[in-house]
Design a protein around this motif. Structure first.
Motif, PDB file in Angstrom:
ATOM      1  N   CYS A 229       0.846  -1.189   0.000  1.00 53.69           N
ATOM      2  CA  CYS A 229       0.000   0.000   0.000  1.00 53.69           C
ATOM      3  C   CYS A 229       0.887   1.246   0.000  1.00 53.69           C
ATOM      4  O   CYS A 229       2.105   1.161   0.165  1.00 53.69           O
ATOM      5  CB  CYS A 229      -0.929   0.019   1.223  1.00 53.69           C
ATOM      6  N   SER A 230       0.256   2.389  -0.199  1.00 56.32           N
ATOM      7  CA  SER A 230       0.880   3.700   0.030  1.00 56.32           C
ATOM      8  C   SER A 230       2.019   4.032  -0.921  1.00 56.32           C
ATOM      9  O   SER A 230       2.939   4.763  -0.554  1.00 56.32           O
ATOM     10  CB  SER A 230       1.380   3.805   1.483  1.00 56.32           C
ATOM     11  N   ARG A 231       1.971   3.509  -2.126  1.00 56.81           N
ATOM     12  CA  ARG A 231       2.960   3.915  -3.127  1.00 56.81           C
ATOM     13  C   ARG A 231       2.889   5.427  -3.330  1.00 56.81           C
ATOM     14  O   ARG A 231       1.801   5.998  -3.419  1.00 56.81           O
ATOM     15  CB  ARG A 231       2.674   3.216  -4.457  1.00 56.81           C
ATOM     16  N   SER A 232       4.052   6.086  -3.420  1.00 53.01           N
ATOM     17  CA  SER A 232       4.032   7.540  -3.594  1.00 53.01           C
ATOM     18  C   SER A 232       4.990   8.034  -4.671  1.00 53.01           C
ATOM     19  O   SER A 232       5.091   9.230  -4.890  1.00 53.01           O
ATOM     20  CB  SER A 232       4.381   8.238  -2.270  1.00 53.01           C
ATOM     21  N   GLY A 233       5.716   7.160  -5.334  1.00 54.64           N
ATOM     22  CA  GLY A 233       6.686   7.590  -6.345  1.00 54.64           C
ATOM     23  C   GLY A 233       6.042   7.849  -7.696  1.00 54.64           C
ATOM     24  O   GLY A 233       4.876   7.527  -7.926  1.00 54.64           O
ATOM     25  N   PRO A 234       6.802   8.430  -8.630  1.00 54.62           N
ATOM     26  CA  PRO A 234       6.277   8.685  -9.978  1.00 54.62           C
ATOM     27  C   PRO A 234       6.013   7.375 -10.706  1.00 54.62           C
ATOM     28  O   PRO A 234       6.645   6.351 -10.416  1.00 54.62           O
ATOM     29  CB  PRO A 234       7.409   9.474 -10.646  1.00 54.62           C
ATOM     30  N   PRO A 235       5.083   7.378 -11.655  1.00 52.03           N
ATOM     31  CA  PRO A 235       4.751   6.139 -12.380  1.00 52.03           C
ATOM     32  C   PRO A 235       5.951   5.501 -13.068  1.00 52.03           C
ATOM     33  O   PRO A 235       5.983   4.286 -13.272  1.00 52.03           O
ATOM     34  CB  PRO A 235       3.707   6.608 -13.405  1.00 52.03           C
ATOM     35  N   SER A 236       6.948   6.308 -13.423  1.00 54.68           N
ATOM     36  CA  SER A 236       8.122   5.777 -14.123  1.00 54.68           C
ATOM     37  C   SER A 236       9.063   4.998 -13.206  1.00 54.68           C
ATOM     38  O   SER A 236       9.946   4.286 -13.686  1.00 54.68           O
ATOM     39  CB  SER A 236       8.895   6.931 -14.768  1.00 54.68           C
ATOM     40  N   GLN A 237       8.880   5.125 -11.892  1.00 51.42           N
ATOM     41  CA  GLN A 237       9.772   4.455 -10.942  1.00 51.42           C
ATOM     42  C   GLN A 237       9.113   3.180 -10.428  1.00 51.42           C
ATOM     43  O   GLN A 237       8.034   3.220  -9.852  1.00 51.42           O
ATOM     44  CB  GLN A 237      10.078   5.387  -9.762  1.00 51.42           C
TER      45      GLN A 237
END
Length: 381
Positions: A229-237
């Motif tokens: 849960c709680s992913r916060s990085g840019p979609p490219s990462q």
């Protein structure tokens, strides 16, 4: 002599959180300083806190844990040693607490971090903040040594309360329900650098999940998965997947009749639990008509504080030259007391000082050294 000698104090060190709406953005700015997070992303996360009146539950959870830890240490005969509380990102701040401890006479402090698993964000970043605090205090002429207890994902007091809560939750669900163990997602690069050999974040989580599943009081252990849960990085990462929301959709399609969602990666109920799981994931389950139960975290359990107290006693005994038992109930064995040089590497800034490791040497400030009577500050091992 106190059973915690050579330590003069114990520090419960946590993440911190706001307790009022006007504290939310300053807190998030502290958390993300130097990471280049866009302001609009902070505003989005701020809404999670404002959904709960601007107050994170983590501080009240830590107050309860602090009280329980004090009681457990007192019961073990170590009640004369102060047990303090500090945070990385909000008051009471680590540096301020250590300064007050020094003023009260403490020269050696043992830290208990409210994170059970090895990773940069769960271990080394706390060690970096401790190093920052010790450097600041050294500049003030204050000499302190700080150590840290080992990771505790494998301790009875962490595992058993979770197993008990899952068992209770399964009784309220029909046959065919599944278990979703959930932890905070991290970037793949952080996972690859976790522990001394890499991938320790997922390996230790899986070991804890297996140990909890083995403790369930049910005749047949349901299928279980580790999700995030709680992913916060840019979609490219790339970050660790699958996300809990996607997972709920997948298991519903596969025929699951219900789910127990278990925040195995969290010591206490904080924002990622009460918003990402209790709010967003539960809403997804409701839309899917998938019966949903959320298992409890261990943080408020007396057994959990008891295990932490035993780890404190264990480390103190080791520092006195004794040979204490080092129990481990999950994974290949007890985690190390002192972090190796390559443990949970800071991939952004690998040269940043981190206390409580074999490579930690406190830089000497010459002005402070002179003020302290030319006494070299002690280095944390």
């Amino acid at each position: 002599m106190s059973s915690l000698k050579p330590y003069d104090a114990v520090l419960l060190l946590s993440f911190g959180g706001p307790e009022a709406p006007d504290e939310v953005m300053p807190f998030l700015e502290n958390v993300t300083r130097g990471k280049g997070i866009p302001r609009e992303r902070l505003a989005e996360v701020a809404e999670h806190y404002l959904h709960f009146g601007g107050r994170s539950p983590i501080n009240d959870e830590n107050r309860q844990l602090l009280a329980n830890l004090r009681e457990q240490l007192a019961a073990a005969g170590a009640g004369d040693t102060p047990v303090l509380w500090g945070n990385r990102n909000w008051a009471p701040f680590t540096t301020d607490v250590l300064r007050e401890a020094h003023e009260a006479g403490a020269r050696r402090v043992l830290t208990v971090v409210t994170s059970a698993y090895p990773s940069y964000s769960g271990c080394r970043q706390y060690r970096e903040d401790l190093a920052d605090a010790l450097i600041t205090l050294s500049h003030e002429g204050r000499s302190l040594r700080v150590d840290k207890v080992r990771q505790y994902f494998d301790q009875d007091g962490f595992l058993q309360p979770v197993a008990d809560s899952i068992t209770e939750g399964l009784r309220s669900l029909p046959a065919g329900a599944r278990i979703a163990f959930v932890t905070h997602s991290i970037p793949d690069t952080m996972e690859n650098a976790s522990g001394p050999e890499g991938n320790a974040y997922t390996q230790t989580h899986l070991a804890a999940c297996e140990a909890v599943a083995a403790r369930l009081g049910v005749e047949t252990v349901p299928e279980w998965d580790l999700v995030y849960c709680s992913r916060s990085g840019p979609p490219s990462q790339p970050w660790l997947e699958p996300d809990i929301g996607d997972h709920l959709k997948q298991i519903k399609q596969a025929g699951a009749t219900g789910v127990v969602v278990v925040p195995i990666g969290f010591v206490s109920d904080h924002m990622e639990v009460v918003f990402d799981l209790d709010t967003e994931a539960e809403e997804i389950a409701r839309e899917l008509e998938l019966p949903f139960v959320r298992a409890a975290t261990s943080g408020r359990a007396v057994e959990f504080a008891g295990s932490l107290a035993q780890l404190v006693l264990e480390r103190a005994a080791a520092e006195r030259g004794e040979n204490p038992e080092r129990p481990s109930k999950a994974g290949p064995g007890a985690w190390h007391d002192v972090c190796p040089a390559n443990c949970c590497t800071n991939t952004r800034n690998p040269d940043r000082p981190a206390a409580c490791g074999v490579d930690w040497v406190l830089p000497i400030d010459r002005t402070a050294e002179a003020q302290a009577g030319a006494r070299q500050p002690e280095a944390s091992r």
